[in-house]
Scaffold this active site. Structure first.
Site, PDB file in Angstrom:
ATOM      1  N   ARG A   1       0.828  -1.210   0.000  1.00 44.07           N
ATOM      2  CA  ARG A   1       0.000   0.000   0.000  1.00 44.07           C
ATOM      3  C   ARG A   1       0.860   1.256   0.000  1.00 44.07           C
ATOM      4  NH1 ARG A   1      -3.646  -0.823   5.124  1.00 44.07           N
ATOM      5  NH2 ARG A   1      -1.577  -1.439   5.876  1.00 44.07           N
TER       6      ARG A   1
ATOM      7  N   ARG B   1      -1.645  -5.735   1.760  1.00 43.49           N
ATOM      8  CA  ARG B   1      -1.192  -5.129   3.008  1.00 43.49           C
ATOM      9  C   ARG B   1      -0.263  -6.081   3.763  1.00 43.49           C
ATOM     10  NH1 ARG B   1      -5.868  -3.313   6.154  1.00 43.49           N
ATOM     11  NH2 ARG B   1      -4.542  -3.048   7.967  1.00 43.49           N
TER      12      ARG B   1
ATOM     13  N   GLU C   1     -20.239   1.101  -1.907  1.00 41.15           N
ATOM     14  CA  GLU C   1     -19.365   0.571  -2.948  1.00 41.15           C
ATOM     15  C   GLU C   1     -19.987   0.612  -4.339  1.00 41.15           C
ATOM     16  OE1 GLU C   1     -17.824  -0.655   0.888  1.00 41.15           O
ATOM     17  OE2 GLU C   1     -19.820  -0.827  -0.004  1.00 41.15           O
TER      18      GLU C   1
ATOM     19  N   SER D   1      -7.329   2.980   5.607  1.00 40.50           N
ATOM     20  CA  SER D   1      -6.901   1.613   5.290  1.00 40.50           C
ATOM     21  C   SER D   1      -6.268   1.514   3.911  1.00 40.50           C
ATOM     22  CB  SER D   1      -8.093   0.649   5.393  1.00 40.50           C
ATOM     23  OG  SER D   1      -9.095   0.987   4.458  1.00 40.50           O
TER      24      SER D   1
ATOM     25  N   PHE E   1     -15.028  -6.038  -0.380  1.00 41.49           N
ATOM     26  CA  PHE E   1     -16.233  -5.228  -0.562  1.00 41.49           C
ATOM     27  C   PHE E   1     -16.329  -4.659  -1.978  1.00 41.49           C
ATOM     28  CE2 PHE E   1     -15.211  -4.488   4.068  1.00 41.49           C
ATOM     29  CZ  PHE E   1     -16.039  -5.511   4.500  1.00 41.49           C
TER      30      PHE E   1
END
Length: 329
Positions: A26, A183, A74, A53, A99
């Site tokens: 990230r 991540r 979303e 995040s 998601f």
């Protein structure tokens, strides 16, 4: 432990695989996106209340009017991105992969892929990166879902170098792209001057007994497995397959023809992902024995490392799968 990285037979500089520093991809994502946005005013970010995040705080500070936070919506997020693309912008949609691809699948299919809009979907923290949050947050189906949708390029980078290179490529071409952004901390396995080529596998290690095909966070595990097999006198070919769609069909056929068996390794479902794509290619062109390592069920809660090991994707687990295949050659 060091690993020789080989591309087309030309050995690249030795890179530490198992014992070197680990990186959160990230960080490479936001640094590259900021660099791209600085050079191209058309680039915008679209998020679903996931600025933290996605590590986009620095991007928001640098480009406050070019980060659109739609909240926990979303489907709206993807639809808005398609509208922005229709207006000449280049939207990078950033959201947890579980998601993004599940809740907004219809919008990805109809608004982005079917309409062939220039939207870059960035699935953050994919696979089992949210391990302790359980099956609702595991994103193991995303590759399989998106592989079934036309016009979609699917990229699963293995380290920060490849993440940055894939994003630069995505920004420079027209059309829908999905990039997994991990991540889970991983070592660097690609050379600093690596250039991403869509649909092209990278030969990380040459061998003629068995082939390991991997991508994403488990590629380095496959490289370590290859070292362990080599210590037993087994010659191992390791293919890095960052692009699941389009797949490097020629590299897969060559592996099937030139080695006795193939083991695929991926941080995603055993149905419909990298392993499925490889198996489909092998069946159609050069049948051989294939073992697909991945996640075959709703995985339980637990750390990402524990879950990968549980499903046979520790270096020793990968090596053992290869050994079992070779018992019957």
């Amino acid at each position: 432990m060091t690993e020789s990285i080989v591309d087309g037979g030309n050995e690249l500089p030795h890179l530490s695989v198992a014992d070197g520093p680990r990186y959160d991809c990230r960080d490479a994502y936001v640094a590259t996106l900021s660099e791209l946005a600085h050079d191209d005013h058309r680039i915008v970010g679209v998020v679903n209340d996931s600025i933290g995040s996605s590590k986009l705080n620095s991007f928001r500070k640098a480009f406050p009017d070019r980060l659109i936070n739609v909240g926990i919506a979303e489907q709206d997020m993807v639809g808005i991105a398609a509208g922005l693309a229709n207006g000449g912008r280049i939207p990078f949609v950033s959201a947890a992969s579980c998601f993004l691809t599940a809740r907004a699948l219809e919008q990805i299919k109809a608004d982005v892929a079917y309409s062939d809009h220039n939207v870059k979907l960035c699935g953050m923290s994919p696979g089992v990166a949210y391990g302790e949050l359980g099956p609702t947050h595991h994103s193991i189906e995303d590759i399989a879902w998106l592989r079934a949708i036309a016009n979609m390029t699917i990229i699963v980078p293995a380290d920060p170098i490849e993440t940055a290179a894939a994003l630069r490529w995505a920004a420079g071409i027209e059309g829908p792209v999905f990039v997994r952004v991990s991540r889970m901390r991983v070592p660097q396995v690609n050379a600093d001057d690596y250039e991403f080529v869509p649909g092209k596998a990278l030969t990380m290690r040459s061998g003629d007994d068995v082939t390991l095909i991997a991508n994403g966070t488990v590629l380095w595990r496959a490289l370590v497995a290859a070292e362990r097999l080599a210590a037993d006198g087994i010659s191992v070919r390791v293919l890095s397959m960052p692009t699941v769609k389009p797949l490097d069909v020629e590299a897969v056929i060559a592996a099937a023809a030139q080695t006795a068996a193939i083991v695929t390794v991926e941080e995603s479902s055993t149905a419909g992902g990298l392993g499925g794509a490889v198996a489909e290619t092998v069946v159609a062109h050069h049948p051989t024995r294939v073992t697909i390592l991945g996640i075959p069920e709703f995985a339980p809660t637990g750390s990402a490392g524990y879950l990968l090991d549980r499903y046979g994707m520790s270096p020793e687990g990968i090596a053992e799968s290869a050994r079992r295949l070779l018992e019957h050659r």
